[in-house]
Scaffold this active site. Structure first.
Site, PDB file in Angstrom:
ATOM      1  N   GLY A 184       0.854  -1.193   0.000  1.00  0.00           N
ATOM      2  CA  GLY A 184       0.000   0.000   0.000  1.00  0.00           C
ATOM      3  C   GLY A 184       0.877   1.226   0.000  1.00  0.00           C
ATOM      4  CB  CYS A 196       5.185  -4.113  -0.018  1.00  0.00           C
ATOM      5  SG  CYS A 196       5.914  -2.500  -0.339  1.00  0.00           S
ATOM      6  CE1 TYR A 197       1.699   1.036   5.806  1.00  0.00           C
ATOM      7  CE2 TYR A 197      -0.115  -0.519   5.722  1.00  0.00           C
ATOM      8  CZ  TYR A 197       0.511   0.571   6.300  1.00  0.00           C
ATOM      9  OH  TYR A 197      -0.078   1.181   7.372  1.00  0.00           O
ATOM     10  CD  GLU A 242       2.645  -8.127  -5.560  1.00  0.00           C
ATOM     11  OE1 GLU A 242       3.473  -8.793  -4.910  1.00  0.00           O
ATOM     12  OE2 GLU A 242       2.367  -6.958  -5.289  1.00  0.00           O
ATOM     13  CE  LYS A 295     -11.717 -11.042 -21.097  1.00  0.00           C
ATOM     14  NZ  LYS A 295     -12.951 -10.238 -21.243  1.00  0.00           N
ATOM     15  N   GLY A 332     -20.927 -11.997 -28.579  1.00  0.00           N
ATOM     16  CA  GLY A 332     -19.815 -12.494 -29.392  1.00  0.00           C
ATOM     17  C   GLY A 332     -18.513 -12.424 -28.613  1.00  0.00           C
ATOM     18  N   GLY A 333     -18.517 -11.715 -27.484  1.00  0.00           N
ATOM     19  CA  GLY A 333     -17.313 -11.602 -26.663  1.00  0.00           C
ATOM     20  C   GLY A 333     -17.117 -12.829 -25.787  1.00  0.00           C
ATOM     21  CB  VAL A 334     -14.144 -13.909 -23.793  1.00  0.00           C
ATOM     22  CG1 VAL A 334     -13.717 -15.170 -23.078  1.00  0.00           C
ATOM     23  CG2 VAL A 334     -13.197 -13.544 -24.892  1.00  0.00           C
ATOM     24  CG  ASP A 335     -16.066 -11.329 -20.230  1.00  0.00           C
ATOM     25  OD1 ASP A 335     -15.106 -12.106 -20.377  1.00  0.00           O
ATOM     26  OD2 ASP A 335     -15.936 -10.118 -19.970  1.00  0.00           O
ATOM     27  CB  SER A 336     -21.839 -12.639 -23.180  1.00  0.00           C
ATOM     28  OG  SER A 336     -21.340 -12.587 -24.491  1.00  0.00           O
ATOM     29  CG  HIS A 369       5.590  -5.356  -4.740  1.00  0.00           C
ATOM     30  ND1 HIS A 369       4.309  -5.251  -4.257  1.00  0.00           N
ATOM     31  CD2 HIS A 369       6.198  -4.197  -4.429  1.00  0.00           C
ATOM     32  CE1 HIS A 369       4.141  -4.087  -3.673  1.00  0.00           C
ATOM     33  NE2 HIS A 369       5.270  -3.418  -3.766  1.00  0.00           N
TER      34      HIS A 369
END
Ligand code: XMP
Length: 525
Positions: free
Chosen positions: A59, A86-87, A176, A380, A229-233, A174
């Site tokens: 942070g 870190c913090y 990550e 995602k 037509g997108g990935v999520d839907s 970090h």
């Protein structure tokens, strides 16, 4: 549907770092379910979740600042494994009786980490010196009682510590970020070896959990889902279909602003892969009429968004009426909301925040449906893996982002049927060549933009031409918030340019956009 899993979570306490979500993703890459919670969450609530472990994120604060977020000492009295970053590392050191000082030696960026001879569990067998990513002003100068110091750096006398017996550990750097090449291994060791969490968050388990949750939520009810037509839907629909079969109907609105082949991709490939019931609404003329004479980008977005909702609502009513004849009722609307949206809108259980400018394909607010959001827990990359697990084709799962208002915001000027045809043809060529050159995974997306009100002089086969330019806008990005223009190989650019000017009669010039974002946006409108 609330946003939790049946699996015990690792809770990442967000101290205001831009890294908290990234940490949660990395924990999941170690096959452990994790969620982000704000640092203001009372410790009782955290413990009531029965977390498998807690990670304290980095942070921007200094532990000395007035009002700096604190760690409640009660967290350490319950035998919960804790990892500080870190913090979070400094806050943990302070509350456990170590010393945090403002020594004036700051470290930002790539730093060499020296693993101490007592390398402990976290850094065992890692190179004695290896690079990590640092970003700190203060540092821990004395570890709390009972902790072993397992690494140091030039600016951090205590760069990592651990108390394996109490299942507590932390690092100043970090782990990550990709700039800490051994960071994922260190995080994995904390989770699996120190905290003793079993790696159970696998794609198969995600699918099973989600299918079960949808079944429990929807019961014997019926649902509809708007496909964009997108990935999520697509993945949301496939999951719900797996859970409730033909009680799901998908609606695909063809607004005529699609790219070549997109409708077929949904109608043919998606249906073939899932067996879903699909209704396509052909609303091409309606959108053209609504967009006639409009040149302002925001105005276009508003019109497209409004018309989309109207068409979708009508389709929903028609389906409702049809179902009603058989004594059925549609109660549920499927939405492809992802976990980052849930976190950004304030966490676990609140309503999803759908960015107004990105909501085409989203929720018509006054429709009386209960929401089903099967991707509400997922990032995602997990959605993509789930899609593949459900048998969706690569062409859908690895599709690049495409804006809801489609080609409507890639024609600078009025949108007409003829201009859409020109742009569709040019776009198809650019996409074909990028795919042939195996560059799809290297670029974030490559809008092709038609400057419909601009003409320039050219010459083709002894004839003077007076055609339109198209702009290629290849960009590289992590999240679309910032982007750089992609250095595509010249020979690929040449092939795209030659083919477009040869095959699309109205286009006599292809230009390349070499602007980063900021200052440019990705789309031209
Ligand atoms: P910009 O142009 O803002 O784009 O740099 C960032 C990302 O968002 C997409 N985009 C949109 N997506 N509706 C959408 O669904 C929109 O109105 C819209 N405008 C931009 C763009 O393609 C890029 O991925």
């Amino acid at each position: 549907m609330s946003a939790t899993s049946a699996q015990r979570p690792v809770l990442v306490i967000d101290f205001g770092a831009q890294y908290a979500q990234l940490i949660a993703r990395r924990v999941r890459e170690a096959q452990v379910y994790s969620e982000v919670v704000p640092h203001t969450t009372p410790v009782d609530e955290i413990l009531a979740r029965n977390p498998a472990a807690v990670v304290l994120s980095g942070g921007p604060s200094s532990v000395y600042e007035d009002g700096a977020p604190r760690v409640d000492p009660a967290l350490f009295q319950q035998d919960v494994p804790v990892f500080g970053i870190c913090y979070g590392f400094q806050a943990m050191a302070q509350v456990l009786g170590g010393t945090v000082e403002h020594t004036g030696t700051r470290e930002f960026g790539r730093t060499d980490l020296a693993v101490t001879p007592e390398s402990g569990r976290l850094h065992e067998e890692l190179p004695a010196s290896h690079p990590v990513w640092m970003s700190h002003g203060d540092c821990v100068t004395r570890a709390p009682e009972g902790f072993t110091v397992t690494a140091t750096s030039g600016g951090a006398p205590v760069a990592a510590f651990e108390d394996v017996e109490r299942r507590l550990a932390g690092v100043q750097y970090h782990p990550e970020v990709a700039h800490s090449p051994h960071g994922q291994e260190v995080l994995r060791r904390f989770l699996h070896e120190i905290a003793g969490v079993r790696p159970q968050w696998t794609t198969a388990s995600i699918v099973d959990d989600a299918v079960e949750a949808v079944r429990a939520h929807v019961g014997e009810g019926r649902a509809i889902c708007g496909l964009s037509g997108g990935v999520d839907s697509a993945v949301a629909a496939a999951l719900v279909h797996r859970a409730i079969g033909d009680r799901l109907t998908c609606v695909f609105v063809d607004h005529g602003l699609l790219r070549a082949g997109e409708r077929a991709q949904v109608e043919r490939d998606f249906v073939a892969a899932t067996g879903v019931r699909l209704v396509t609404v052909d609303a091409r003329q309606r959108f053209l009429d609504a967009l006639a004479g409009v040149t302002d980008p925001e105005e276009k977005r508003k019109i497209i968004g409004r018309e989309f909702i109207r068409v979708f609502e009508q389709a929903a009513r028609d389906l409702q009426a049809e179902a009603g004849e058989q004594g059925e009722h549609i109660d549920f609307l499927v939405q492809g909301t992802l976990y980052p949206d849930v976190v950004e809108s304030g966490g676990g259980t609140g309503a999803a925040n759908i960015k107004s400018h990105h909501n085409v394909g989203g929720l018509p607010e006054d429709l009386q449906f209960k929401l089903v959001e099967p991707l509400r827990l997922l990032f995602k990359d997990e959605v993509r893996r789930v899609g593949l697990e459900l048998g969706l084709p690569e062409t859908i799962v690895h599709r690049q982002p495409f804006p809801g208002p489609g080609l409507g915001i890639r024609i600078v000027g009025e949108v007409t049927a003829e201009r859409l045809e020109i742009l569709r043809a040019a776009d198809a060529i650019a996409r074909e060549e990028l795919t042939a050159a195996e560059l799809d995974r290297d670029i974030w997306q490559c809008p092709v933009v038609l400057l419909a009100d601009v003409r320039s002089v050219g010459v083709q086969g002894d004839f003077r031409t007076y055609g339109h330019p198209v702009v290629l806008r290849p960009v590289s990005s992590e999240d679309a918030m910032t982007a750089d223009w992609t250095r595509l190989p010249y020979d690929v650019l040449e092939r795209i340019s030659t083919r477009i000017t040869n095959e699309v009669r109205e286009v006599n010039r292809v230009v390349l956009d070499v602007t980063s974002k900021p200052p440019g946006t990705i789309e031209w409108e």
